[in-house]
Write an enzyme that holds these catalytic residues in place. Structure first.
Site, PDB file in Angstrom:
ATOM      1  N   GLU A 280       0.830  -1.212   0.000  1.00 27.44           N
ATOM      2  CA  GLU A 280       0.000   0.000   0.000  1.00 27.44           C
ATOM      3  C   GLU A 280       0.860   1.256   0.000  1.00 27.44           C
ATOM      4  O   GLU A 280       0.540   2.245  -0.663  1.00 27.44           O
ATOM      5  CB  GLU A 280      -0.921  -0.028   1.223  1.00 27.44           C
ATOM      6  CG  GLU A 280      -2.087   0.930   1.140  1.00 27.44           C
ATOM      7  CD  GLU A 280      -3.130   0.616   2.197  1.00 27.44           C
ATOM      8  OE1 GLU A 280      -4.209   0.104   1.834  1.00 27.44           O
ATOM      9  OE2 GLU A 280      -2.856   0.856   3.392  1.00 27.44           O
ATOM     10  N   GLU A 283       2.074   1.732  -3.379  1.00 20.05           N
ATOM     11  CA  GLU A 283       0.968   2.221  -4.197  1.00 20.05           C
ATOM     12  C   GLU A 283       0.785   3.730  -4.010  1.00 20.05           C
ATOM     13  O   GLU A 283       0.561   4.475  -4.977  1.00 20.05           O
ATOM     14  CB  GLU A 283      -0.307   1.472  -3.812  1.00 20.05           C
ATOM     15  CG  GLU A 283      -1.478   1.678  -4.738  1.00 20.05           C
ATOM     16  CD  GLU A 283      -2.692   0.850  -4.325  1.00 20.05           C
ATOM     17  OE1 GLU A 283      -3.690   0.880  -5.075  1.00 20.05           O
ATOM     18  OE2 GLU A 283      -2.660   0.188  -3.257  1.00 20.05           O
ATOM     19  N   CYS A 300      -8.399  -2.202   4.065  1.00 21.60           N
ATOM     20  CA  CYS A 300      -8.244  -3.401   4.907  1.00 21.60           C
ATOM     21  C   CYS A 300      -9.457  -3.687   5.782  1.00 21.60           C
ATOM     22  O   CYS A 300      -9.502  -4.714   6.459  1.00 21.60           O
ATOM     23  CB  CYS A 300      -6.991  -3.291   5.767  1.00 21.60           C
ATOM     24  SG  CYS A 300      -6.939  -1.818   6.782  1.00 21.60           S
ATOM     25  N   SER A 320      -7.333   1.722  -2.289  1.00 19.62           N
ATOM     26  CA  SER A 320      -6.163   0.896  -2.554  1.00 19.62           C
ATOM     27  C   SER A 320      -6.634  -0.437  -3.119  1.00 19.62           C
ATOM     28  O   SER A 320      -7.672  -0.960  -2.712  1.00 19.62           O
ATOM     29  CB  SER A 320      -5.386   0.661  -1.259  1.00 19.62           C
ATOM     30  OG  SER A 320      -4.449  -0.380  -1.415  1.00 19.62           O
ATOM     31  N   LYS A 359     -15.409  -9.835   8.493  1.00 24.53           N
ATOM     32  CA  LYS A 359     -14.364 -10.680   7.909  1.00 24.53           C
ATOM     33  C   LYS A 359     -14.944 -11.995   7.392  1.00 24.53           C
ATOM     34  O   LYS A 359     -14.393 -12.600   6.471  1.00 24.53           O
ATOM     35  CB  LYS A 359     -13.266 -10.953   8.940  1.00 24.53           C
ATOM     36  CG  LYS A 359     -12.374  -9.759   9.234  1.00 24.53           C
ATOM     37  CD  LYS A 359     -11.467  -9.445   8.063  1.00 24.53           C
ATOM     38  CE  LYS A 359     -10.551  -8.268   8.360  1.00 24.53           C
ATOM     39  NZ  LYS A 359      -9.762  -7.879   7.176  1.00 24.53           N
ATOM     40  N   GLU A 362     -16.053 -11.103   4.030  1.00 24.89           N
ATOM     41  CA  GLU A 362     -14.890 -10.884   3.172  1.00 24.89           C
ATOM     42  C   GLU A 362     -14.290 -12.204   2.695  1.00 24.89           C
ATOM     43  O   GLU A 362     -13.947 -12.355   1.508  1.00 24.89           O
ATOM     44  CB  GLU A 362     -13.829 -10.073   3.921  1.00 24.89           C
ATOM     45  CG  GLU A 362     -12.583  -9.795   3.100  1.00 24.89           C
ATOM     46  CD  GLU A 362     -11.504  -9.100   3.905  1.00 24.89           C
ATOM     47  OE1 GLU A 362     -10.982  -8.076   3.427  1.00 24.89           O
ATOM     48  OE2 GLU A 362     -11.161  -9.579   5.011  1.00 24.89           O
ATOM     49  N   GLU A 367     -13.938 -12.817  -5.116  1.00 24.65           N
ATOM     50  CA  GLU A 367     -12.635 -12.321  -5.545  1.00 24.65           C
ATOM     51  C   GLU A 367     -11.487 -12.934  -4.758  1.00 24.65           C
ATOM     52  O   GLU A 367     -10.331 -12.850  -5.174  1.00 24.65           O
ATOM     53  CB  GLU A 367     -12.555 -10.790  -5.382  1.00 24.65           C
ATOM     54  CG  GLU A 367     -13.630 -10.009  -6.107  1.00 24.65           C
ATOM     55  CD  GLU A 367     -14.850  -9.728  -5.239  1.00 24.65           C
ATOM     56  OE1 GLU A 367     -15.653  -8.871  -5.624  1.00 24.65           O
ATOM     57  OE2 GLU A 367     -14.980 -10.383  -4.183  1.00 24.65           O
ATOM     58  N   CYS A 503     -10.319  -1.816  14.868  1.00 26.77           N
ATOM     59  CA  CYS A 503     -10.562  -3.250  15.075  1.00 26.77           C
ATOM     60  C   CYS A 503     -10.712  -3.621  16.550  1.00 26.77           C
ATOM     61  O   CYS A 503     -11.375  -4.610  16.869  1.00 26.77           O
ATOM     62  CB  CYS A 503      -9.427  -4.068  14.464  1.00 26.77           C
ATOM     63  SG  CYS A 503      -9.272  -3.853  12.683  1.00 26.77           S
TER      64      CYS A 503
END
Length: 573
Positions: A280, A283, A300, A320, A359, A362, A367, A503
């Site tokens: 990142e 990037e 994230c 990102s 999560k 996710e 993907e 988190c």
């Protein structure tokens, strides 16, 4: 600030004007029971458990919504008050399933706790008890309307804190049910799976989708090589499941406990947090130097990703392309680690221990299979891990500390602070500064992006260029920041975390989770960082080896194939 004086149970107390009777009583050590109340979030007086007697008032008053007044005389413990509270609780319980022994919130249920405190010995009333099937449509959460007491805490958090409003009261009167509009399934609406509703629910009307049986089955399968990764925030929260103080740092004990459960390897998500920073950060540098959508926004937090897909799809190009540390780990476990260990990736089963219900969603995204398999097989919340350890009879508090396994268990302090709001930003700045300037940071701590303010801003000088950065936690604050971008305010780099506090305040964390507990967990996260021998992601020797042996270079072909992804616009309705 004007002050007023009132008397509560014979004690005088002075409080700022506007303070409720409930909060005034707390200041002098008088605890008035509540059920629906959440300070500054849900102050509606719906449950009527916090009733008090106020001299001159015709009826008992709900203390959570009654402002204190000059000269007010309040009694909180008269026979009439106790009888009214008990009766109201009995009426609420009359419409509640009597299955405490098999309820996932047993011993940690506010309704159960109040029943004991108010001395309820029998259930005198039988309610209608309408039957509602649990809503299991979401990959992250289960709604069980039978256990809902209509306190509206979940509604308020979703509406006021997260600004999502995925659920609200439907129907009227005795037919009222908390659900998505038109009683649609939760998995088919613009819910972001953050689980903040589950975190504030006093019963088990909303809870995470339990996947512990899948993990037990994998651990018992001799053909499977079962590895586990633990998120940064879990090390300062799992101890609460065993009575330890909030914020207790129990990293080594957690590793030991997981080894006793039977996992073949115990790894650290902090390793891929460091890897995320390299990708990142590279990037960001590329966009700064070569052009590209700015600000670059972190990717994230899966609840945040689903939120922008639903509500701000026109800003998706700012994200990102990096996968989250969880998903980077899953990919590497079934490619790099499988190759090094000589194990068929088809036999590797990856379990994540996360503070986050989103999560689960996710991990199931289509993907997330660049390893050729589903990269992460099962996600357990901190609460689910606590249940498994108790089921296995592991005495967590007496365990000796043990260490993570190599090579995916080596990390830096920068990886650790991913667990707190502002941590991803700070970790990235530690690396980006040194990569751009070629100089060693005089201090690795960027304190301007720390803390529980909803939106934080800072400026950082990188050689001749000064970049403007910002962080937001909680989707309501994220919305504010995104609107600033749409209005033309210029930033270079933004961190957004879905949950309040980051988190450490995730929807899968131990209950209760409140502002005080979040602060203690954050303090511990930074203390762990301070004690780490390495505090910059680019100095992680295992990450350096990973690039040398396997990935090649940051943003290279292999990195792009395995560690990066794309996101899609979704309908809001």
């Amino acid at each position: 600030m004007s002050l007023i004086t009132l008397t509560i149970d014979g004690q005088q107390v002075q409080v700022p004007a506007g303070t409720t009777v409930l909060e005034a009583a707390k200041q002098i050590g008088i605890s008035i029971p509540t059920l629906c109340y959440l300070k500054d979030i849900n102050e509606v007086g719906a449950c009527r458990i916090c009733l008090v007697e106020i001299q001159g008032a015709r009826t008992l008053q709900a203390s959570c919504v009654t402002p204190a007044a000059e000269g007010m005389i309040v009694k909180t413990n008269t026979p009439e008050v106790r009888q009214a509270r008990k009766l109201n609780l009995e009426l609420i319980m009359s419409n509640h399933p009597r299955e405490c022994l098999i309820c996932p919130r047993s011993t940690n249920c506010e309704l159960q706790k109040l029943a004991a405190e108010l001395g309820i010995k029998e259930l005198r009333f039988a309610g209608d008890n309408p039957h509602h099937e649990p809503d299991t449509s979401s990959p992250s959460l289960i709604r069980d309307p039978r256990k809902c007491i209509l306190c509206r805490r979940c509604v308020s958090v979703c509406e006021k804190v997260q600004k999502v409003s995925a659920i609200s009261p439907q129907e009227r009167g005795f037919e009222t049910i908390i659900a998505p509009a038109f009683l649609d399934p939760l998995g088919e609406v613009a819910c972001v799976n953050c689980g903040q509703c589950a975190l504030v629910c006093p019963t088990a009307a909303i809870q995470e989708k339990d996947q512990t049986q899948e993990v037990w089955a994998a651990l018992a399968d001799t053909k499977k090589h079962v590895v586990v990764q633990t998120a940064p925030a879990t090390r300062v929260s799992i101890g609460e499941m065993f009575g330890l103080e909030p914020g207790s740092v129990v990293t080594g004990q957690m590793v030991a406990a997981l080894r006793r459960l039977g996992f073949d390897k115990i790894f650290d998500t902090d390793f891929t947090a460091d890897l995320t920073i390299i990708e990142e950060g590279s990037e960001l540098i590329k966009r700064l130097n070569e052009g590209g959508q700015l600000p670059l926004i972190t990717s994230c937090s899966p609840g945040w990703i689903k939120y922008i897909e639903h509500y701000y799809p026109d800003l998706l190009s700012h994200l990102s392309t990096c996968k989250s540390p969880q998903q980077m780990f899953g990919t590497l476990a079934k490619t790099y680690y499988a190759q090094k260990a000589g194990i068929d990736p088809a036999n590797i089963f990856v379990v994540s221990i996360m503070p986050c219900t989103a999560k689960k969603f996710e991990a199931a995204r289509p993907e997330m299979n660049s390893s050729g398999y589903q990269d992460v097989d099962v996600v357990l919340t901190t609460r689910e891990l606590g249940k498994m350890l108790k089921e296995a009879g592991i005495d967590f508090t007496t365990l000796e500390e043990e260490s993570y396994d190599d090579p995916l268990g080596i990390s830096t302090g920068a990886g650790v602070i991913f667990g707190a709001t502002g941590g991803v930003m700070e970790a990235a700045l530690r690396t980006v500064y040194e990569l751009v300037t070629g100089e060693t940071l005089p201090s690795v701590e960027f304190k301007d992006v720390r803390g529980l303010d909803g939106v934080k801003e800072a400026s950082v000088k990188l050689k001749e260029k000064t970049i403007k950065v910002a962080t937001a936690h909680g989707l309501g604050n994220a919305r504010e920041l995104l609107e600033r971008i749409k209005d033309g305010e210029q930033y270079h780099f933004i961190e957004i975390m879905c949950c309040p506090g980051g988190c450490i305040g995730g929807g899968g964390q131990p209950i209760p989770t409140n502002t005080e507990i979040r602060s203690k967990r954050i303090e511990s996260i930074y203390s762990v960082d301070q004690d780490m021998p390495l505090r910059k992601s680019h100095e992680n020797p295992a990450v350096q080896t990973l690039y040398r042996e396997f990935l090649g270079e940051p943003l290279g072909h292999k990195s792009h194939q395995l560690l990066h992804t794309h996101y899609n616009a979704r309908n809001k309705y």
